[in-house]
Scaffold this active site. Structure first.
Site, PDB file in Angstrom:
ATOM      1  N   CYS A  36     -11.953   7.665  13.083  1.00 28.38           N
ATOM      2  CA  CYS A  36     -12.588   8.977  13.275  1.00 28.38           C
ATOM      3  C   CYS A  36     -13.989   8.827  13.861  1.00 28.38           C
ATOM      4  CB  CYS A  36     -12.693   9.727  11.947  1.00 28.38           C
ATOM      5  SG  CYS A  36     -11.142  10.019  11.134  1.00 28.38           S
ATOM      6  N   CYS A  45     -12.158   5.427   4.566  1.00 28.27           N
ATOM      7  CA  CYS A  45     -12.871   4.206   4.959  1.00 28.27           C
ATOM      8  C   CYS A  45     -13.780   3.732   3.831  1.00 28.27           C
ATOM      9  CB  CYS A  45     -13.655   4.443   6.253  1.00 28.27           C
ATOM     10  SG  CYS A  45     -12.576   4.602   7.689  1.00 28.27           S
ATOM     11  N   HIS A  53       0.362  -8.117  20.162  1.00 30.79           N
ATOM     12  CA  HIS A  53       1.711  -8.508  20.563  1.00 30.79           C
ATOM     13  C   HIS A  53       1.694  -9.818  21.358  1.00 30.79           C
ATOM     14  CE1 HIS A  53       5.693  -7.982  22.455  1.00 30.79           C
ATOM     15  NE2 HIS A  53       5.086  -8.257  23.593  1.00 30.79           N
ATOM     16  N   CYS A 113      -5.176  -7.530  13.395  1.00 31.89           N
ATOM     17  CA  CYS A 113      -4.580  -7.190  12.091  1.00 31.89           C
ATOM     18  C   CYS A 113      -3.538  -8.217  11.634  1.00 31.89           C
ATOM     19  CB  CYS A 113      -3.933  -5.804  12.141  1.00 31.89           C
ATOM     20  SG  CYS A 113      -5.119  -4.488  12.424  1.00 31.89           S
ATOM     21  N   CYS A 127      11.822  -8.330  15.544  1.00 34.21           N
ATOM     22  CA  CYS A 127      10.716  -7.623  16.180  1.00 34.21           C
ATOM     23  C   CYS A 127      10.885  -6.115  16.025  1.00 34.21           C
ATOM     24  CB  CYS A 127      10.685  -8.006  17.656  1.00 34.21           C
ATOM     25  SG  CYS A 127       9.680  -6.918  18.658  1.00 34.21           S
ATOM     26  N   CYS A 145     -11.785  11.588   5.839  1.00 34.38           N
ATOM     27  CA  CYS A 145     -11.034  11.759   4.585  1.00 34.38           C
ATOM     28  C   CYS A 145     -11.624  10.857   3.506  1.00 34.38           C
ATOM     29  CB  CYS A 145      -9.565  11.433   4.805  1.00 34.38           C
ATOM     30  SG  CYS A 145      -9.243   9.664   4.957  1.00 34.38           S
ATOM     31  N   CYS A 169      -3.730   2.244  15.645  1.00 33.76           N
ATOM     32  CA  CYS A 169      -4.937   2.968  15.232  1.00 33.76           C
ATOM     33  C   CYS A 169      -6.256   2.282  15.593  1.00 33.76           C
ATOM     34  CB  CYS A 169      -4.887   3.281  13.739  1.00 33.76           C
ATOM     35  SG  CYS A 169      -5.171   1.850  12.690  1.00 33.76           S
ATOM     36  N   CYS A 216       1.010 -11.843  16.991  1.00 32.78           N
ATOM     37  CA  CYS A 216       2.033 -11.293  16.094  1.00 32.78           C
ATOM     38  C   CYS A 216       3.060 -12.369  15.706  1.00 32.78           C
ATOM     39  CB  CYS A 216       2.753 -10.107  16.747  1.00 32.78           C
ATOM     40  SG  CYS A 216       4.001  -9.432  15.620  1.00 32.78           S
ATOM     41  N   CYS A 259      -7.677   2.859  11.003  1.00 36.84           N
ATOM     42  CA  CYS A 259      -7.607   3.971  10.047  1.00 36.84           C
ATOM     43  C   CYS A 259      -6.883   3.488   8.808  1.00 36.84           C
ATOM     44  CB  CYS A 259      -6.864   5.144  10.692  1.00 36.84           C
ATOM     45  SG  CYS A 259      -6.684   6.587   9.630  1.00 36.84           S
ATOM     46  N   CYS A 305       6.995   0.046  17.557  1.00 39.40           N
ATOM     47  CA  CYS A 305       5.765  -0.727  17.316  1.00 39.40           C
ATOM     48  C   CYS A 305       4.835  -0.666  18.532  1.00 39.40           C
ATOM     49  CB  CYS A 305       6.121  -2.177  17.009  1.00 39.40           C
ATOM     50  SG  CYS A 305       4.660  -3.170  16.697  1.00 39.40           S
ATOM     51  N   CYS A 331       0.501  -3.740   8.563  1.00 43.05           N
ATOM     52  CA  CYS A 331       1.477  -2.686   8.858  1.00 43.05           C
ATOM     53  C   CYS A 331       2.821  -3.204   9.361  1.00 43.05           C
ATOM     54  CB  CYS A 331       0.894  -1.727   9.895  1.00 43.05           C
ATOM     55  SG  CYS A 331      -0.773  -1.227   9.508  1.00 43.05           S
ATOM     56  N   CYS A 390       3.200  -1.184  13.855  1.00 50.42           N
ATOM     57  CA  CYS A 390       1.817  -0.862  14.215  1.00 50.42           C
ATOM     58  C   CYS A 390       1.855   0.486  14.930  1.00 50.42           C
ATOM     59  CB  CYS A 390       1.255  -1.940  15.143  1.00 50.42           C
ATOM     60  SG  CYS A 390      -0.316  -1.460  15.907  1.00 50.42           S
TER      61      CYS A 390
HETATM   62  S1  SF4 Z   1       6.609  -6.565  16.032  1.00 49.30           S
HETATM   63 FE1  SF4 Z   1       5.384  -5.351  17.497  1.00 49.30          FE
HETATM   64  S2  SF4 Z   1       3.628  -6.608  18.022  1.00 49.30           S
HETATM   65 FE2  SF4 Z   1       5.132  -7.944  17.031  1.00 49.30          FE
HETATM   66  S3  SF4 Z   1       6.292  -8.805  18.732  1.00 49.30           S
HETATM   67 FE3  SF4 Z   1       7.382  -6.999  18.066  1.00 49.30          FE
HETATM   68  S4  SF4 Z   1       6.592  -5.332  19.373  1.00 49.30           S
HETATM   69 FE4  SF4 Z   1       5.185  -7.057  19.536  1.00 49.30          FE
HETATM   70  S1  SF4 Z   2     -10.511   6.540   9.991  1.00 43.01           S
HETATM   71 FE1  SF4 Z   2      -8.759   7.145   8.732  1.00 43.01          FE
HETATM   72  S2  SF4 Z   2      -9.321   6.503   6.669  1.00 43.01           S
HETATM   73 FE2  SF4 Z   2     -11.229   6.515   7.872  1.00 43.01          FE
HETATM   74  S3  SF4 Z   2     -12.081   8.555   7.528  1.00 43.01           S
HETATM   75 FE3  SF4 Z   2     -10.814   8.680   9.391  1.00 43.01          FE
HETATM   76  S4  SF4 Z   2      -8.796   9.407   8.658  1.00 43.01           S
HETATM   77 FE4  SF4 Z   2      -9.934   8.639   6.876  1.00 43.01          FE
HETATM   78  S1  SF4 Z   3      -1.536   0.481  12.849  1.00 47.01           S
HETATM   79 FE1  SF4 Z   3      -1.844  -1.398  14.062  1.00 47.01          FE
HETATM   80  S2  SF4 Z   3      -4.023  -1.400  14.574  1.00 47.01           S
HETATM   81 FE2  SF4 Z   3      -3.736   0.048  12.897  1.00 47.01          FE
HETATM   82  S3  SF4 Z   3      -4.118  -1.140  11.042  1.00 47.01           S
HETATM   83 FE3  SF4 Z   3      -1.920  -1.213  11.413  1.00 47.01          FE
HETATM   84  S4  SF4 Z   3      -1.565  -3.058  12.607  1.00 47.01           S
HETATM   85 FE4  SF4 Z   3      -3.759  -2.608  12.686  1.00 47.01          FE
END
Ligand code: SF4
Ligand code: SF4
Ligand code: SF4
Length: 362
Positions: free
Chosen positions: A161, A52, A241, A280, A265, A49, A301, A245, A204, A271, A292, A298
């Site tokens: 991707c 990136c 986690h 992340c 949480c 898409c 991804c 986190c 992603c 999550c 996220c 989360c």
């Molecule tokens: S928010 Fe998600 S990663 Fe963070 S402690 Fe809770 S379940 Fe685990």
């Molecule tokens: S990883 Fe996500 S942002 Fe990157 S090209 Fe694929 S769909 Fe688009």
């Molecule tokens: S969905 Fe999870 S792995 Fe993906 S960018 Fe967000 S926090 Fe990171």
């Protein structure tokens, strides 16, 4: 600590990338000045898409303008991230742009290939269409990728991707197999007899700091240690986690929220942090602004098999060891620890109730 090849990776792992890049930008710039040969960069797109590319354009500090103009490599007088070819934001067009690929292929110094997007079966992704001597010529992305990969010295797949297939590889709504047979770059290259290692930087979209650090490491000649999915361990070697986190203390105390904006949480919102190895929570996005889980959950991804294996996104992670086969100990330890301490009763009860219900159904 001063930046050197030896402590480069240690420092990157120890701090958030934005903090790393900001703190060590001057050292990084100095180190890059000492790189002997300029390298050549080619960025191609398959089934993507272009998110990136957009993510890369949002690079924080240094920003995109700096890496495209100010931060120079060796005595080449050329900036660190100026691609010979980049379909989406190429300043040139038509034949002039297309010539960039040939220039890159014939370059005498290190050739770095960045790939964004998945690889689909023939006919699903045409990346060039034009007339040569009155004849219509079409180039399939698969052929372009193979040509480039054959001559590349370093191959970097950016985004979910290109690394594992991502959304283009997802099953259609009816659950039938994906009609395009989309897959990640490494899998495709192996199938086609190219046994070069692809450095996979998933998510992603790709985190721009991840990419700029990998590029810097390549230029500085630093060996990047990869995990079993070819992801740099410095970014993807830790379970979010379990290790990083900031909401983990809530989990351990059984304080769960059911909607965004509440303090606690996000496990019960679905999550996927317990089954996602990524930094992340430490690195964050948009120059260290947020990530996220701060605003929602989360969705996993950074992992192979996403999105199908992580759907539905808003369902609690069920039976971790069996379904996902990753990080089984992660949640187990969390729950065990919580049980022993007499806290986290909520989570234990919930999983217990689920197990009981399942036994009744059987
Ligand atoms: S928010 Fe998600 S990663 Fe963070 S402690 Fe809770 S379940 Fe685990
Ligand atoms: S990883 Fe996500 S942002 Fe990157 S090209 Fe694929 S769909 Fe688009
Ligand atoms: S969905 Fe999870 S792995 Fe993906 S960018 Fe967000 S926090 Fe990171």
């Amino acid at each position: 600590m001063k930046l050197s090849r030896r402590n480069f990776l240690k420092l990157v792992s120890a701090m958030g990338a934005s903090a790393f890049l900001t703190t060590y930008k001057a050292d990084l710039v100095k180190a890059l000045e000492e790189v002997k040969d300029y390298y050549h960069l080619c960025w191609i797109n398959g089934a993507s898409c272009t998110g990136c590319t957009i993510s890369f354009a949002q690079l924080g500090d240094p920003d995109l303008v700096s890496v495209l103009t100010d931060i120079l490599v060796g005595n080449s007088g050329l900036p660190m991230a100026l691609p010979d070819y980049m379909e989406t934001i190429h300043p040139a067009a038509g034949t002039v742009a297309e010539d960039g690929i040939e220039r890159w292929k014939n370059a005498k110094t290190t050739k770095i290939l960045v790939v964004e997007g998945a690889v689909q079966d023939p006919g699903f992704c045409t990346v060039h269409r034009g007339y040569e001597n009155g004849r219509l010529v079409e180039v399939d992305f698969r052929d372009r990728l193979l040509e480039c990969a054959k001559v590349a010295d370093v191959i970097i797949a950016v985004g979910q991707c290109a690394t594992f297939g991502g959304i283009p590889a997802a099953k259609p709504w009816d659950g039938e197999p994906n009609p395009t047979n989309a897959k990640g770059v490494q899998e495709f290259l192996y199938e086609n007899g190219i046994n070069k290692t692809v450095i996979n930087i998933p998510c992603c979209p790709v985190n721009p700091d991840h990419l700029i650090i990998v590029l810097s490491a390549v230029l500085l000649g630093v060996d990047i240690e990869l995990d079993e999915h070819n992801r740099p361990k410095m970014f993807f070697g830790r379970n979010m986690h379990k290790e990083i986190c900031p909401y983990r203390p809530y989990y351990d105390r059984g304080i769960f929220v059911t909607k965004p904006g509440e303090e606690g949480c996000r496990f019960k919102m679905g999550c996927k942090g317990p089954i996602c190895n990524t930094d992340c929570a430490l690195r964050k996005w948009n120059n260290g602004t947020s990530y996220c889980v701060e605003t929602n959950i989360c969705i996993g991804c950074a992992e192979p098999g996403w999105p199908d294996k992580f759907s539905p996104f808003y369902a609690e992670v069920p039976e971790l060891p069996k379904v996902f086969g990753v990080g089984a100990e992660t949640i187990g330890e969390g729950l065990l620890g919580a049980t022993l301490l007499g806290i986290g009763i909520h989570a234990v009860r919930h999983l217990g109730a689920k197990k009981h219900k399942k036994e009744e159904e059987e």
